[in-house]
Design an enzyme around this catalytic site. Structure first.
Site, PDB file in Angstrom:
ATOM      1  N   GLY A   1       0.716  -5.225   0.516  1.00 59.33           N
ATOM      2  CA  GLY A   1      -0.420  -5.394  -0.185  1.00 59.33           C
ATOM      3  C   GLY A   1       0.049  -6.030  -1.748  1.00 59.33           C
TER       4      GLY A   1
ATOM      5  N   GLU B   1       3.897  -5.413   7.187  1.00 59.06           N
ATOM      6  CA  GLU B   1       3.123  -4.271   7.738  1.00 59.06           C
ATOM      7  C   GLU B   1       3.466  -4.195   9.177  1.00 59.06           C
ATOM      8  OE1 GLU B   1       2.212  -6.729   5.736  1.00 59.06           O
ATOM      9  OE2 GLU B   1       0.664  -5.984   4.294  1.00 59.06           O
TER      10      GLU B   1
ATOM     11  N   GLU C   1      -0.129  -9.637  -1.129  1.00 61.38           N
ATOM     12  CA  GLU C   1      -1.568 -10.048  -1.182  1.00 61.38           C
ATOM     13  C   GLU C   1      -2.155  -9.743  -2.513  1.00 61.38           C
ATOM     14  OE1 GLU C   1      -2.106  -6.759   1.787  1.00 61.38           O
ATOM     15  OE2 GLU C   1      -2.731  -8.405   3.164  1.00 61.38           O
TER      16      GLU C   1
ATOM     17  N   ALA D   1       0.846  -1.307   0.171  1.00 65.35           N
ATOM     18  CA  ALA D   1      -0.002   0.108   0.123  1.00 65.35           C
ATOM     19  C   ALA D   1       1.048   1.405  -0.078  1.00 65.35           C
ATOM     20  CB  ALA D   1      -0.889  -0.021   1.413  1.00 65.35           C
TER      21      ALA D   1
HETATM   22  N1  CAA Z   1       4.547   3.337  -0.377  1.00 67.91           N
HETATM   23  C1  CAA Z   1       5.158   4.569  -0.874  1.00 67.91           C
HETATM   24  N2  CAA Z   1       6.342   4.776  -1.120  1.00 67.91           N
HETATM   25  C2  CAA Z   1       7.066   3.701  -1.337  1.00 67.91           C
HETATM   26  C3  CAA Z   1       6.767   2.298  -0.835  1.00 67.91           C
HETATM   27  C4  CAA Z   1       5.400   2.342  -0.194  1.00 67.91           C
HETATM   28  N3  CAA Z   1       4.785   1.006   0.239  1.00 67.91           N
HETATM   29  N4  CAA Z   1       7.727   1.484  -1.061  1.00 67.91           N
HETATM   30  C5  CAA Z   1       8.724   2.338  -1.631  1.00 67.91           C
HETATM   31  N5  CAA Z   1       8.410   3.638  -1.731  1.00 67.91           N
HETATM   32  C6  CAA Z   1       9.141   4.510  -2.266  1.00 67.91           C
HETATM   33  C7  CAA Z   1      10.069   5.091  -1.404  1.00 67.91           C
HETATM   34  O1  CAA Z   1       9.859   5.986  -0.528  1.00 67.91           O
HETATM   35  C8  CAA Z   1      11.363   5.547  -2.319  1.00 67.91           C
HETATM   36  O2  CAA Z   1      10.753   6.887  -2.685  1.00 67.91           O
HETATM   37  P1  CAA Z   1      11.988   8.060  -2.899  1.00 67.91           P
HETATM   38  O3  CAA Z   1      12.640   7.614  -3.843  1.00 67.91           O
HETATM   39  O4  CAA Z   1      11.074   9.362  -2.976  1.00 67.91           O
HETATM   40  O5  CAA Z   1      12.461   8.218  -1.479  1.00 67.91           O
HETATM   41  C9  CAA Z   1      11.194   4.749  -3.472  1.00 67.91           C
HETATM   42  O6  CAA Z   1       9.946   3.969  -3.333  1.00 67.91           O
HETATM   43  C10 CAA Z   1      12.244   3.592  -3.614  1.00 67.91           C
HETATM   44  O7  CAA Z   1      12.348   3.185  -2.483  1.00 67.91           O
HETATM   45  P2  CAA Z   1      13.566   2.999  -1.688  1.00 67.91           P
HETATM   46  O8  CAA Z   1      14.387   4.032  -1.644  1.00 67.91           O
HETATM   47  O9  CAA Z   1      13.101   2.449   0.044  1.00 67.91           O
HETATM   48  O10 CAA Z   1      14.252   1.623  -2.456  1.00 67.91           O
HETATM   49  P3  CAA Z   1      15.142   0.229  -1.425  1.00 67.91           P
HETATM   50  O11 CAA Z   1      15.383  -0.459  -2.752  1.00 67.91           O
HETATM   51  O12 CAA Z   1      16.003   1.016  -0.451  1.00 67.91           O
HETATM   52  O13 CAA Z   1      13.983  -0.451  -0.432  1.00 67.91           O
HETATM   53  C11 CAA Z   1      12.050  -1.835  -0.138  1.00 67.91           C
HETATM   54  C12 CAA Z   1      12.868  -1.059  -1.111  1.00 67.91           C
HETATM   55  C13 CAA Z   1      12.535  -2.599   0.855  1.00 67.91           C
HETATM   56  C14 CAA Z   1      10.800  -2.443  -0.610  1.00 67.91           C
HETATM   57  C15 CAA Z   1      11.661  -0.277   0.712  1.00 67.91           C
HETATM   58  O14 CAA Z   1      11.141   0.604   0.001  1.00 67.91           O
HETATM   59  C16 CAA Z   1      10.358  -0.722   1.702  1.00 67.91           C
HETATM   60  O15 CAA Z   1      10.480  -1.319   2.771  1.00 67.91           O
HETATM   61  N6  CAA Z   1       9.015  -0.174   1.247  1.00 67.91           N
HETATM   62  C17 CAA Z   1       7.953  -0.435   2.096  1.00 67.91           C
HETATM   63  C18 CAA Z   1       7.294  -1.863   1.980  1.00 67.91           C
HETATM   64  C19 CAA Z   1       6.361  -1.824   2.955  1.00 67.91           C
HETATM   65  O16 CAA Z   1       6.231  -1.742   4.216  1.00 67.91           O
HETATM   66  N7  CAA Z   1       5.290  -2.338   2.348  1.00 67.91           N
HETATM   67  C20 CAA Z   1       3.988  -2.559   3.271  1.00 67.91           C
HETATM   68  C21 CAA Z   1       3.059  -1.474   2.911  1.00 67.91           C
HETATM   69  S1  CAA Z   1       1.436  -1.557   4.437  1.00 67.91           S
HETATM   70  C22 CAA Z   1       0.544  -2.497   3.353  1.00 67.91           C
HETATM   71  O17 CAA Z   1       0.701  -2.880   2.093  1.00 67.91           O
HETATM   72  C23 CAA Z   1      -0.555  -2.731   3.831  1.00 67.91           C
HETATM   73  C24 CAA Z   1      -2.059  -3.106   2.835  1.00 67.91           C
HETATM   74  O18 CAA Z   1      -1.913  -3.411   1.674  1.00 67.91           O
HETATM   75  C25 CAA Z   1      -3.509  -3.471   3.527  1.00 67.91           C
END
Ligand code: CAA
Length: 256
Positions: A107, A130, A110, A71
Site C-alpha cells: 500500500g 503482497e 500504491e 497496509a
Molecule cells: N504492518 C505492520 N507492521 C509493520 C509493517 C506492516 N506493513 N511493516 C513493518 N512493520 C513493523 C514490524 O512488525 C516491526 O515492528 P516491531 O519492531 O514491533 O517488531 C517494525 O515495523 C520494524 O520492521 P522490521 O523489524 O521488519 O524492519 P526491517 O528493516 O527488518 O524490515 C521491511 C523492513 C522489509 C519493510 C519489513 O518490515 C516488511 O517486510 N514489512 C512488511 C511489508 C509488506 O509486506 N507490505 C505489504 C502489506 S499488504 C498491503 O499493503 C496490501 C494493501 O495495501 C491493500
C-alpha cells in the site's frame, strides 16, 4: 491530524510555504504502516487542504526509513484494510508529490503511485510484496504499476514480489526523479513551490484531464480536454496570463 512538528499525531501537516503543505505519515515504529485510522486521517487531511482556499500543492512523505511499509499487517486478522477510504485520497483536486525515502511497499507504493509526481531516494525500496502474504495488491498496484512500467516488470513485481530501487524507478518512468536521500524533500518542495506559482484552476483542470487518459477512451478524453480548455479561457487568470505574456511581465493570479 495536526499542524507542526514534534507530535504524537499519526498524520502531521507542516507548512513550509504559504501555498504548500507537507503531509507527513508519522508511525515511525511500524515503518508508517497504513492502518485504517492512518488512511482515514490522511484522507481528512487531503480534504481539509483541498478546501482551505490557500493550499496549492501537497508533498506527501514519511521519514528516512520508510515512506510506508504497506497496509498494517497487524490489522489484517481483526479487520482488513478499508480500501474504500482510499477513494477519498484519490479525489483530491490538488496536485500531490510523493517524496519517498526508505521503503515504499505494498500500500505504500500504491499510495506513492496515486500521487501526481514521485521523487524517490536512489536507494529507496519499492515493491508489491503482497504475494508473500498470500494476497495481492488491492489499492491500485496491479493497475498503476502496469500502466507505468509495462506488463513485463509489473508482472515480476506483483507475482514474485520483486523490489526495485529508486534509481530503477526513475529509469522505468515510475518516478519523476531519483536523487540522494537527503535531497528528496528539498527537490519535492522545489517542485511543489513551482506548482504553487501556476494558475490554480489551470493546474486542477490539467491534473483532472491527465487522469482521464487512464479512465476514458481517447475520443471522450479529448472532448473533455477541449471543454476544460475552453472553460479555463473564460477565467480572469487566463486573461491575466495572456496579458502578462504580451506585456512582458510576470502574471499575478487572482484564482478566478
Ligand atoms: N504492518 C505492520 N507492521 C509493520 C509493517 C506492516 N506493513 N511493516 C513493518 N512493520 C513493523 C514490524 O512488525 C516491526 O515492528 P516491531 O519492531 O514491533 O517488531 C517494525 O515495523 C520494524 O520492521 P522490521 O523489524 O521488519 O524492519 P526491517 O528493516 O527488518 O524490515 C521491511 C523492513 C522489509 C519493510 C519489513 O518490515 C516488511 O517486510 N514489512 C512488511 C511489508 C509488506 O509486506 N507490505 C505489504 C502489506 S499488504 C498491503 O499493503 C496490501 C494493501 O495495501 C491493500
Amino acid at each position: 491530524m495536526s499542524e507542526g512538528i514534534g507530535t504524537d499525531e499519526i498524520v502531521v501537516i507542516e507548512r513550509p510555504h504559504e501555498h504548500v503543505a507537507i503531509v507527513r505519515l508519522n508511525r515511525p515504529k511500524v515503518l508508517n504502516a497504513l492502518s485504517n485510522a492512518l488512511v482515514s486521517q490522511l484522507a481528512a487531511a487531503f480534504e481539509t487542504l483541498d478546501a482551505d482556499g490557500v493550499t496549492r500543492a501537497i508533498v506527501l512523505t514519511g521519514d528516512e526509513r520508510a515512506f510506508a511499509a504497506g497496509a498494517d499487517i497487524a490489522e489484517f486478522a481483526a479487520e482488513g484494510p478499508r480500501l474504500d477510504e482510499w477513494d477519498r485520497l484519490w479525489a483530491t483536486g490538488l496536485p500531490t508529490i510523493a517524496a519517498v525515502r526508505g521503503v515504499a511497499l505494498g500500500g505504500g507504493l500504491e499510495l506513492a503511485m496515486s500521487c501526481d509526481m514521485m521523487i524517490v531516494a536512489d536507494d529507496a525500496r519499492l515493491g508489491q510484496p503482497e504475494i508473500n502474504l498470500g494476497v495481492m495488491p488491492g489499492a491500485g498496484g496491479t493497475q498503476r504499476l502496469t500502466r507505468a512500467l509495462g506488463k513485463t516488470l509489473a508482472t515480476e513485481m506483483v507475482l514474485l514480489g520483486r523490489e526495485i530501487s529508486g534509481r530503477e524507478a526513475e529509469l522505468h518512468g515510475l518516478a519523476n526523479r531519483s536523487v540522494p536521500a537527503e535531497r528528496v524533500l528539498p527537490v519535492a518542495l522545489e517542485l511543489a513551490t513551482r506548482l504553487a506559482k501556476q494558475a490554480p484552476a489551470a493546474v486542477r483542470a490539467a491534473k483532472r484531464s491527465i487522469a482521464q487518459a487512464f479512465e476514458q477512451s481517447l475520443h471522450a478524453a479529448l472532448l473533455d480536454e477541449r471543454q476544460a480548455f475552453h472553460a479555463l479561457l473564460q477565467t480572469e487568470d487566463a486573461r491575466e496570463g495572456v496579458a502578462a505574456f504580451l506585456g512582458k511581465r510576470k502574471p499575478v493570479w487572482r484564482e478566478r
